[in-house]
Motif scaffolding. Structure first.
Motif, mmCIF file in Angstrom:
data_model
loop_
_atom_site.group_PDB
_atom_site.id
_atom_site.type_symbol
_atom_site.label_atom_id
_atom_site.label_comp_id
_atom_site.label_asym_id
_atom_site.label_seq_id
_atom_site.Cartn_x
_atom_site.Cartn_y
_atom_site.Cartn_z
ATOM 1 N N ARG A 123 32.289 0.449 -23.042
ATOM 2 C CA ARG A 123 32.628 1.804 -22.610
ATOM 3 C C ARG A 123 33.798 2.353 -23.407
ATOM 4 N NH1 ARG A 123 32.555 0.775 -16.155
ATOM 5 N NH2 ARG A 123 30.319 1.038 -15.797
ATOM 6 N N ILE A 124 34.802 1.501 -23.653
ATOM 7 C CA ILE A 124 35.986 1.944 -24.387
ATOM 8 C C ILE A 124 35.593 2.471 -25.753
ATOM 9 C CG2 ILE A 124 38.136 1.147 -25.481
ATOM 10 C CD1 ILE A 124 38.434 -0.819 -23.128
ATOM 11 N N ILE A 125 34.666 1.772 -26.385
ATOM 12 C CA ILE A 125 34.307 2.123 -27.739
ATOM 13 C C ILE A 125 33.082 3.056 -27.796
ATOM 14 C CG2 ILE A 125 32.853 0.123 -28.325
ATOM 15 C CD1 ILE A 125 35.946 1.143 -30.308
ATOM 16 N N ALA A 126 32.772 3.634 -26.663
ATOM 17 C CA ALA A 126 31.713 4.654 -26.558
ATOM 18 C C ALA A 126 30.313 4.162 -26.910
ATOM 19 C CB ALA A 126 32.057 5.901 -27.379
ATOM 20 N N PHE A 127 30.052 2.882 -26.668
ATOM 21 C CA PHE A 127 28.686 2.372 -26.796
ATOM 22 C C PHE A 127 27.932 2.659 -25.507
ATOM 23 C CE2 PHE A 127 29.845 -1.100 -30.078
ATOM 24 C CZ PHE A 127 29.472 -0.269 -31.109
ATOM 25 N N LEU A 128 28.682 2.642 -24.416
ATOM 26 C CA LEU A 128 28.097 2.925 -23.113
ATOM 27 C C LEU A 128 28.912 4.027 -22.459
ATOM 28 C CD1 LEU A 128 27.427 -0.605 -21.553
ATOM 29 C CD2 LEU A 128 25.754 0.965 -22.481
ATOM 30 N N VAL A 165 38.416 -6.294 -34.536
ATOM 31 C CA VAL A 165 38.799 -4.938 -34.181
ATOM 32 C C VAL A 165 37.640 -4.005 -34.504
ATOM 33 C CG1 VAL A 165 39.963 -4.410 -36.379
ATOM 34 C CG2 VAL A 165 40.644 -3.211 -34.305
ATOM 35 N N THR A 166 37.306 -3.158 -33.539
ATOM 36 C CA THR A 166 36.255 -2.167 -33.743
ATOM 37 C C THR A 166 36.920 -0.801 -33.653
ATOM 38 O OG1 THR A 166 34.738 -3.614 -32.574
ATOM 39 C CG2 THR A 166 33.999 -1.381 -32.938
ATOM 40 N N TYR A 167 36.672 0.037 -34.614
ATOM 41 C CA TYR A 167 37.235 1.383 -34.504
ATOM 42 C C TYR A 167 36.236 2.431 -34.955
ATOM 43 C CZ TYR A 167 38.632 0.356 -39.390
ATOM 44 O OH TYR A 167 38.657 -0.018 -40.709
ATOM 45 N N ILE A 168 36.482 3.642 -34.518
ATOM 46 C CA ILE A 168 35.578 4.748 -34.822
ATOM 47 C C ILE A 168 36.338 5.764 -35.659
ATOM 48 C CG2 ILE A 168 33.984 6.436 -33.851
ATOM 49 C CD1 ILE A 168 34.173 4.977 -31.193
ATOM 50 N N ILE A 169 35.798 6.057 -36.832
ATOM 51 C CA ILE A 169 36.410 7.055 -37.709
ATOM 52 C C ILE A 169 35.697 8.388 -37.513
ATOM 53 C CG2 ILE A 169 36.862 7.667 -40.126
ATOM 54 C CD1 ILE A 169 37.115 4.778 -40.768
ATOM 55 N N LYS A 170 36.469 9.446 -37.637
ATOM 56 C CA LYS A 170 35.900 10.795 -37.499
ATOM 57 C C LYS A 170 34.736 10.989 -38.456
ATOM 58 C CE LYS A 170 39.654 13.442 -35.626
ATOM 59 N NZ LYS A 170 40.920 14.098 -35.934
ATOM 60 N N PRO A 171 33.629 11.505 -37.972
ATOM 61 C CA PRO A 171 32.443 11.645 -38.824
ATOM 62 C C PRO A 171 32.566 12.797 -39.821
ATOM 63 C CG PRO A 171 32.010 12.528 -36.656
ATOM 64 C CD PRO A 171 33.377 11.949 -36.607
ATOM 65 N N SER A 172 33.574 13.642 -39.632
ATOM 66 C CA SER A 172 33.718 14.791 -40.541
ATOM 67 C C SER A 172 34.170 14.374 -41.933
ATOM 68 C CB SER A 172 34.703 15.798 -39.945
ATOM 69 O OG SER A 172 35.882 15.139 -39.541
ATOM 70 N N LEU A 173 34.681 13.152 -42.050
ATOM 71 C CA LEU A 173 35.137 12.682 -43.359
ATOM 72 C C LEU A 173 33.968 12.319 -44.270
ATOM 73 C CD1 LEU A 173 37.842 12.182 -41.644
ATOM 74 C CD2 LEU A 173 38.273 10.396 -43.273
ATOM 75 N N LEU A 222 39.448 -0.720 -30.617
ATOM 76 C CA LEU A 222 39.375 -1.783 -29.620
ATOM 77 C C LEU A 222 39.656 -3.109 -30.308
ATOM 78 C CD1 LEU A 222 38.423 -2.703 -26.681
ATOM 79 C CD2 LEU A 222 36.178 -2.964 -27.706
ATOM 80 N N LEU A 223 40.740 -3.750 -29.898
ATOM 81 C CA LEU A 223 41.127 -5.034 -30.482
ATOM 82 C C LEU A 223 40.750 -6.138 -29.515
ATOM 83 C CD1 LEU A 223 42.840 -6.488 -32.801
ATOM 84 C CD2 LEU A 223 44.710 -6.394 -31.165
ATOM 85 N N ILE A 224 40.066 -7.142 -30.039
ATOM 86 C CA ILE A 224 39.609 -8.227 -29.184
ATOM 87 C C ILE A 224 40.021 -9.571 -29.752
ATOM 88 C CG2 ILE A 224 37.476 -9.452 -28.615
ATOM 89 C CD1 ILE A 224 36.418 -6.717 -27.789
ATOM 90 N N ASN A 225 40.511 -10.407 -28.868
ATOM 91 C CA ASN A 225 40.865 -11.774 -29.217
ATOM 92 C C ASN A 225 39.602 -12.627 -29.092
ATOM 93 O OD1 ASN A 225 41.719 -14.415 -29.155
ATOM 94 N ND2 ASN A 225 43.596 -13.955 -28.016
ATOM 95 N N TYR A 254 31.343 3.855 -37.114
ATOM 96 C CA TYR A 254 31.831 2.600 -36.539
ATOM 97 C C TYR A 254 32.132 1.556 -37.609
ATOM 98 C CZ TYR A 254 30.651 3.842 -31.728
ATOM 99 O OH TYR A 254 30.610 4.418 -30.493
ATOM 100 N N VAL A 255 33.257 0.898 -37.432
ATOM 101 C CA VAL A 255 33.626 -0.199 -38.326
ATOM 102 C C VAL A 255 34.072 -1.391 -37.478
ATOM 103 C CG1 VAL A 255 35.098 -0.948 -40.225
ATOM 104 C CG2 VAL A 255 34.434 1.449 -40.067
ATOM 105 N N VAL A 256 33.564 -2.559 -37.809
ATOM 106 C CA VAL A 256 33.978 -3.789 -37.134
ATOM 107 C C VAL A 256 34.599 -4.701 -38.173
ATOM 108 C CG1 VAL A 256 33.250 -5.755 -35.731
ATOM 109 C CG2 VAL A 256 32.021 -3.586 -35.555
ATOM 110 N N MET A 257 35.827 -5.125 -37.911
ATOM 111 C CA MET A 257 36.510 -5.996 -38.873
ATOM 112 C C MET A 257 36.989 -7.256 -38.164
ATOM 113 S SD MET A 257 39.696 -5.158 -41.410
ATOM 114 C CE MET A 257 40.902 -4.708 -40.167
ATOM 115 N N LYS A 258 36.677 -8.386 -38.784
ATOM 116 C CA LYS A 258 37.159 -9.657 -38.237
ATOM 117 C C LYS A 258 38.326 -10.125 -39.077
ATOM 118 C CE LYS A 258 33.136 -11.334 -35.899
ATOM 119 N NZ LYS A 258 31.789 -11.823 -36.092
ATOM 120 N N PHE A 259 39.323 -10.686 -38.458
ATOM 121 C CA PHE A 259 40.447 -11.226 -39.217
ATOM 122 C C PHE A 259 41.188 -12.274 -38.413
ATOM 123 C CE2 PHE A 259 44.025 -9.040 -37.105
ATOM 124 C CZ PHE A 259 43.365 -8.030 -36.430
#
Lengths: 96, 85
Positions: free
Chosen positions: B75-80, A7-15, A90-93, A61-66
């Motif tokens: 694109r979804i994750i704003a890399f592109l 899973v890749t997610y983006i946290i608000k940079p204001s934190l 973004l969740l990826i299998n 950006y944070v990428v976590m594998k599980f």
């Protein structure tokens, strides 16, 4: 039946960095409690976004594998979408 | 009499066009096409942010398929960008 996810997610940079740190840990812990096997957590850090999201041009950006059962992954994705501090997720299998 | 030269010229044209590019993903033997590999993906999108067609990128069908998925994830994750300009 467990599946490998990323899973890749983006946290608000204001934190603050410390706040981001705790939030990342909380999210990992929330799925750990449900029985997920959390692997590598890669904090890529602040990066410029390719396009503006919520009037912001930058994100943490944070990428976590599980590894977990599918319902746990689904629930994590739902929580990320509800979370106000998470701009995108973004969740990826990894198995397919 | 006018037939043969014409044929030859069209054949020559065809030959020039069949200079086949080798799929760069096959050449590099990467296990997958990762959506986080932004510098690499950048090469396969136009200035407007569109995915380049196979006839231009020279990718094989398999890798083009994987590439489109990777670009869409990026694109979804704003890399592109979905679009630029």
């Amino acid at each position: 039946m467990t599946t490998d996810y990323e899973v890749t997610y983006i946290i608000k940079p204001s934190l603050e960095d410390a706040d981001i740190e705790t939030r990342v840990e909380q999210l990992a812990e929330s799925i750990r409690q449900k029985g997920a096997d959390v692997g590598e957590i890669d904090k890529m850090g602040r990066r410029r976004l390719a396009y503006e999201i919520d009037d912001v041009r930058e994100g943490f950006y944070v990428v976590m594998k599980f590894r977990s059962d599918p319902p746990i992954a689904k629930e994590l994705e739902r929580q990320l979408r509800l979370n106000e501090d998470v701009m995108r997720a973004l969740l990826i299998n990894l198995n397919d | 009499m006018a037939g043969p030269p014409k044929k030859r010229s069209s054949a020559a044209k065809k030959e020039r066009r069949t200079k086949r590019k080798v799929c760069s993903f096959c050449a590099d033997k990467l296990p997958d096409i990762n959506y986080k590999d932004v510098p690499r993906l950048r090469k396969y999108v136009s200035e407007r942010g569109k995915i380049l067609p196979r006839r231009i990128s020279g990718n094989c069908a398999k890798h083009q398929r994987l590439l489109t998925v990777a670009v869409k994830r990026a694109r979804i994750i704003a890399f592109l960008p979905f679009t630029s300009e």
